[in-house]
Design a protein around this motif. Structure first.
Motif, PDB file in Angstrom:
ATOM      1  N   TYR A  28       0.805  -1.226   0.000  1.00  0.00           N
ATOM      2  CA  TYR A  28       0.000   0.000   0.000  1.00  0.00           C
ATOM      3  C   TYR A  28       0.839   1.279   0.000  1.00  0.00           C
ATOM      4  O   TYR A  28       0.313   2.372   0.216  1.00  0.00           O
ATOM      5  CB  TYR A  28      -0.935   0.002   1.216  1.00  0.00           C
ATOM      6  CG  TYR A  28      -1.980  -1.093   1.147  1.00  0.00           C
ATOM      7  CD1 TYR A  28      -2.990  -1.046   0.190  1.00  0.00           C
ATOM      8  CD2 TYR A  28      -1.939  -2.178   2.013  1.00  0.00           C
ATOM      9  CE1 TYR A  28      -3.948  -2.049   0.107  1.00  0.00           C
ATOM     10  CE2 TYR A  28      -2.886  -3.193   1.941  1.00  0.00           C
ATOM     11  CZ  TYR A  28      -3.889  -3.122   0.984  1.00  0.00           C
ATOM     12  OH  TYR A  28      -4.830  -4.124   0.901  1.00  0.00           O
ATOM     13  N   ALA A  29       2.125   1.138  -0.295  1.00  0.00           N
ATOM     14  CA  ALA A  29       3.055   2.266  -0.180  1.00  0.00           C
ATOM     15  C   ALA A  29       2.638   3.470  -1.012  1.00  0.00           C
ATOM     16  O   ALA A  29       2.764   4.615  -0.577  1.00  0.00           O
ATOM     17  CB  ALA A  29       4.464   1.825  -0.561  1.00  0.00           C
ATOM     18  N   ARG A  30       2.154   3.245  -2.214  1.00  0.00           N
ATOM     19  CA  ARG A  30       1.860   4.354  -3.129  1.00  0.00           C
ATOM     20  C   ARG A  30       0.364   4.527  -3.377  1.00  0.00           C
ATOM     21  O   ARG A  30      -0.039   5.202  -4.310  1.00  0.00           O
ATOM     22  CB  ARG A  30       2.587   4.130  -4.463  1.00  0.00           C
ATOM     23  CG  ARG A  30       4.108   4.078  -4.338  1.00  0.00           C
ATOM     24  CD  ARG A  30       4.680   5.438  -3.950  1.00  0.00           C
ATOM     25  NE  ARG A  30       6.125   5.399  -3.754  1.00  0.00           N
ATOM     26  CZ  ARG A  30       6.721   5.323  -2.580  1.00  0.00           C
ATOM     27  NH1 ARG A  30       5.989   5.291  -1.483  1.00  0.00           N
ATOM     28  NH2 ARG A  30       8.038   5.292  -2.481  1.00  0.00           N
ATOM     29  N   ASN A  31      -0.431   3.901  -2.553  1.00  0.00           N
ATOM     30  CA  ASN A  31      -1.877   3.994  -2.715  1.00  0.00           C
ATOM     31  C   ASN A  31      -2.356   5.349  -2.185  1.00  0.00           C
ATOM     32  O   ASN A  31      -2.268   5.634  -0.988  1.00  0.00           O
ATOM     33  CB  ASN A  31      -2.572   2.854  -1.966  1.00  0.00           C
ATOM     34  CG  ASN A  31      -4.033   2.736  -2.310  1.00  0.00           C
ATOM     35  OD1 ASN A  31      -4.759   3.722  -2.326  1.00  0.00           O
ATOM     36  ND2 ASN A  31      -4.481   1.518  -2.593  1.00  0.00           N
ATOM     37  N   LYS A  32      -2.845   6.198  -3.052  1.00  0.00           N
ATOM     38  CA  LYS A  32      -3.220   7.566  -2.689  1.00  0.00           C
ATOM     39  C   LYS A  32      -4.475   7.626  -1.823  1.00  0.00           C
ATOM     40  O   LYS A  32      -4.781   8.670  -1.237  1.00  0.00           O
ATOM     41  CB  LYS A  32      -3.421   8.404  -3.951  1.00  0.00           C
ATOM     42  CG  LYS A  32      -2.163   8.549  -4.810  1.00  0.00           C
ATOM     43  CD  LYS A  32      -1.041   9.226  -4.033  1.00  0.00           C
ATOM     44  CE  LYS A  32       0.203   9.412  -4.895  1.00  0.00           C
ATOM     45  NZ  LYS A  32       1.320  10.015  -4.133  1.00  0.00           N
ATOM     46  N   LYS A  69       5.351   9.908   1.716  1.00  0.00           N
ATOM     47  CA  LYS A  69       5.471  10.902   2.774  1.00  0.00           C
ATOM     48  C   LYS A  69       4.141  11.557   3.125  1.00  0.00           C
ATOM     49  O   LYS A  69       4.001  12.167   4.184  1.00  0.00           O
ATOM     50  CB  LYS A  69       6.479  11.978   2.363  1.00  0.00           C
ATOM     51  CG  LYS A  69       7.919  11.482   2.325  1.00  0.00           C
ATOM     52  CD  LYS A  69       8.879  12.603   1.967  1.00  0.00           C
ATOM     53  CE  LYS A  69      10.316  12.101   1.954  1.00  0.00           C
ATOM     54  NZ  LYS A  69      11.278  13.180   1.596  1.00  0.00           N
ATOM     55  N   SER A  70       3.174  11.429   2.244  1.00  0.00           N
ATOM     56  CA  SER A  70       1.860  12.010   2.530  1.00  0.00           C
ATOM     57  C   SER A  70       1.071  11.174   3.528  1.00  0.00           C
ATOM     58  O   SER A  70       0.042  11.623   4.045  1.00  0.00           O
ATOM     59  CB  SER A  70       1.052  12.143   1.236  1.00  0.00           C
ATOM     60  OG  SER A  70       0.771  10.861   0.694  1.00  0.00           O
ATOM     61  N   GLN A  71       1.526   9.942   3.802  1.00  0.00           N
ATOM     62  CA  GLN A  71       0.837   9.054   4.743  1.00  0.00           C
ATOM     63  C   GLN A  71       1.418   9.252   6.144  1.00  0.00           C
ATOM     64  O   GLN A  71       2.609   9.036   6.361  1.00  0.00           O
ATOM     65  CB  GLN A  71       0.985   7.601   4.307  1.00  0.00           C
ATOM     66  CG  GLN A  71       0.362   7.290   2.959  1.00  0.00           C
ATOM     67  CD  GLN A  71       0.616   5.853   2.506  1.00  0.00           C
ATOM     68  OE1 GLN A  71       1.286   5.069   3.178  1.00  0.00           O
ATOM     69  NE2 GLN A  71       0.072   5.497   1.345  1.00  0.00           N
ATOM     70  N   PHE A  72       0.584   9.647   7.077  1.00  0.00           N
ATOM     71  CA  PHE A  72       1.064   9.858   8.439  1.00  0.00           C
ATOM     72  C   PHE A  72       1.161   8.537   9.191  1.00  0.00           C
ATOM     73  O   PHE A  72       0.582   7.515   8.792  1.00  0.00           O
ATOM     74  CB  PHE A  72       0.185  10.849   9.189  1.00  0.00           C
ATOM     75  CG  PHE A  72      -1.252  10.415   9.382  1.00  0.00           C
ATOM     76  CD1 PHE A  72      -1.608   9.428  10.284  1.00  0.00           C
ATOM     77  CD2 PHE A  72      -2.276  11.020   8.647  1.00  0.00           C
ATOM     78  CE1 PHE A  72      -2.925   9.039  10.465  1.00  0.00           C
ATOM     79  CE2 PHE A  72      -3.601  10.647   8.819  1.00  0.00           C
ATOM     80  CZ  PHE A  72      -3.929   9.648   9.725  1.00  0.00           C
TER      81      PHE A  72
END
Length: 691
Positions: free
Chosen positions: A158-162, A266-269
């Motif tokens: 799920y690393a790049r799942n927006k 980086k957008s995922q907290f």
């Protein structure tokens, strides 16, 4: 063994290594609202309906997967994300974001069968079993190994799942005492890292007492208060066990966060949901969270007020959580809050209509960037069958609490229209800004040697917190490392363990114009929890302008009296006898007992500021409130006088008032209300724009 040593050493070094409190939640969004959803509990043919309904009600995100290890890894090394992928795609299609939980609270059965030693051992050295949660030994290298693998697999997938907005690590982290073999070994490693030599350990623990001397770290086992009896237990050894346990929990969270950060956007907290009023897990010990969030169940506790209190909840739960968790990293949110009745409290009464709405607005007023309800659907089986949801058992109809969530989400939209980024806190409120210095180490140590069963360290601290809110003061919590000069007023309630550095920092703060209000029992011991070889206030004497010569406590039901400004106050649980210095002012003295006339409250000026020492815990808190009012008055700072349970707070250009009391309250505002009205009824909310 290598990973165990690494995580044990991480436990001892506490420092922030990532930028905390990032702006994951734009100010103009005010407070985003989401809900827990457990697709694994429901038929797949209901997922689409549920997700559409969640979005249709106005929720902005869903929270999933923290209890689903068995579904995500049904057998060792075989991962199945297909079911979760389907729900995340449904969320995306319906405009919902997702918070994913790492599933480490509930290990799958195959893991325990293959490695029975992964489980915690309790105080009776009995191993926990499969079938509950939070039952793993966090010091066990096998636990860390399997944790790393499942977290890595999820992170990579799920690393790049927006659609994924953030991660919650584990669930309600609990510093659970663990007497297993792995924990015993890790504790020795922790002690070696802290003390370096066994001689230093012996000195710190006072092992000369009762022949407890050690000649090597290998001889140390975790001291077990149950097996030796409460009275015979070594309090300093037990304090170190508490510290180690909290450090181990923090290191387990950081271990997972570091693994996630190898892969995720980086957008995922990254956060976790601490229990609101604490269960031994200390968020300040963690170094890798972006911010600390919390779980709050206000339906339990002791601060339920009046005839309706049992339906309105305990105001102290959210009062503490709002102030404390935002103070850790500057951003917080309530990750889990009930939408109605639960099934585990001492009583599970129906809530007064409006109560859930009031709790949500209290979270907003306290600064929460988000609020998430546990849970959307009421489960039909398992341990939480009677834990109500946003919808009732039919999976569709909104419950009373669900209707109130929908109402709040609509009201938040109205406030967004009135929001201004240029709004500033009114100067009158800014001048009241106060901080409470708080330490879990002191809490643990005080509760070990209370001296009287009337003493409650937590309630003692919250008494001062409640007084500050009654005076209309914004409240933060600070640690010894924080900048004291950010606050005109600092309250130090029962801060038992101090050192020269801290006392000097207090002196410097006061000399520069700060106002320091110190309560009883502060400074009675050094950092190793040893009494001073001088008097009961030791190195505090010069700071407070006197010395504590002795203390007294009365039996439950019996009270004594003190006098301040010709007013009489009662006390029972704790009273210090103080010999005041010539350069200090005696504010209150005892008016009975054999030490009639002795001081119990004193003050002293240092440079531009002042210190107050309150050596008494009064029966009802009025003495403490009057001393704090005097501190504000001396600084020409106006204060309010809100009754207990009524909160009026500033947030982002708005004033928000909520009422936990059983009586209506007339607000001192005659302008236009965005929500509510001047008469604040029980469970009611009023909001207006600040001047």
């Amino acid at each position: 063994m290598k990973r165990q040593v690494i995580i044990t050493l991480l436990c001892v070094v506490v420092f922030k290594v990532v930028a905390q409190g990032q702006n994951f939640f734009p100010k103009e969004d005010l407070m985003s609202i989401g809900v827990y959803y457990y697709p694994e509990h429901w038929s797949p043919n209901q997922w689409e309906r549920d997700i559409k309904n969640i979005a249709g009600h106005g929720f902005e995100f869903i929270h999933m997967a923290e209890f689903a290890w068995a579904q995500l890894e049904p057998s060792e090394g075989k991962y199945d994300f297909t079911w979760l992928d389907k729900v995340i795609k449904l969320a995306e299609a319906n405009g919902l974001k997702v918070i994913l939980g790492t599933p480490t609270p509930c290990p799958p059965v195959w893991l325990g069968i293959k490695h029975p030693d992964i489980y915690v051992k309790d105080v009776l050295y009995q191993r926990k079993e499969h079938g509950t949660r939070a039952n793993m030994s966090l010091s066990n290298p096998k636990v860390l190994d399997y944790t790393q693998k499942i977290v890595e697999a999820m992170a990579k997938h799920y690393a790049r799942n927006k659609t994924i907005m953030g991660w919650q690590i584990d669930n309600e982290p609990e510093a659970k005492e663990d007497y297993s073999e792995a924990s015993q070994a890790a504790f020795r490693q922790w002690l070696m890292a802290k003390y370096a030599t066994v001689d230093a350990l012996n000195k710190a623990w006072g092992t000369a007492f009762w022949s407890q001397l050690y000649s090597s770290f290998d001889e140390v086992n975790i001291h077990n208060a149950t097996n030796v009896g409460w009275w015979g237990a070594n309090p300093i050894a037990l304090l170190d066990f508490k510290r180690y346990t909290a450090d181990t929990q923090a290191a387990f969270l950081d271990f997972q966060a570091e693994e996630l950060r190898k892969y995720i956007d980086k957008s995922q907290f990254i956060t976790t949901n601490y229990v609101a009023k604490g269960n031994g897990a200390d968020p300040r010990r963690s170094t890798q969270m972006d911010f600390a969030s919390f779980t709050a169940y206000p339906n339990y506790g002791s601060a339920n007020l009046g005839d309706l209190g049992f339906r309105l909840g305990d105001y102290s739960v959210l009062m503490y959580a709002n102030d404390y968790y935002k103070s850790v990293d500057g951003v917080t949110g309530v990750m889990e809050i009930q939408p109605g009745q639960v099934n585990w409290a001492n009583h599970n009464s129906l809530l007064q209509p409006g109560t859930v709405r009031m709790w949500l607005w209290h979270c907003f007023a306290g600064g929460s960037s988000f609020a998430c309800s546990y849970r959307y659907r009421q489960v039909l089986y398992g341990a939480e069958q009677y834990h109500h949801g946003i919808v009732s058992t039919d999976g569709v109809s909104l419950s009373q609490g669900g209707q109130e969530y929908v109402q709040v989400m609509k009201e938040i939209k109205l406030l967004k229209e009135a929001y201004s980024s240029k709004a500033k806190m009114p100067k009158a409120i800014q001048k009241r800004k106060a901080a409470i210095m708080w330490s879990f180490d002191n809490l643990w140590n005080l509760e070990r040697q209370k001296q009287t069963y009337q003493w409650d360290s937590w309630m003692h601290m919250q008494r001062y917190q409640s007084i500050l809110h009654a005076l209309g003061a914004p409240v933060d919590f600070i640690s010894e490392e924080d900048d004291f000069n950010d606050y005109p007023f600092i309250i130090v309630p029962a801060y038992e363990m101090v050192d020269e550095d801290l006392v000097q920092k207090w002196k410097s703060y006061v000399a520069q114009g700060g106002n320091l209000i110190i309560s009883t029992r502060t400074g009675a011991k050094d950092k190793n929890a040893h009494l001073w070889e001088s008097n009961l206030s030791g190195i505090m004497n010069e700071l407070i302008g006197g010395k504590v010569t002795s203390f007294d406590m009365l039996p439950a039901g019996k009270s004594g009296e003190v006098v301040m400004d010709s007013q009489t106050y009662q006390w029972s649980s704790w009273g210090d006898r103080i010999s005041a210095s010539t350069n200090s002012e005696i504010l209150a003295s005892y008016s009975d007992q054999f030490y009639k006339g002795d001081a119990c409250v004193i003050s002293k000026s240092i440079g531009k500021g002042k210190v107050w020492y309150i050596g008494i815990e009064s029966l009802y808190g009025q003495l403490e409130k009057d001393v704090l009012k005097r501190a504000f008055d001396d600084n020409k700072v106006s204060v309010e006088n809100y009754p207990e349970g009524v909160f009026v707070m500033y947030r982002d250009g708005f004033m928000v008032a909520v009422n936990y009391s059983s009586e209506a309250y007339e607000l001192d505002y005659d302008g236009n209300y965005l929500l509510g009205e001047k008469t604040l009824k029980p469970a009611a909310v009023s909001v207006w724009k600040s001047k």
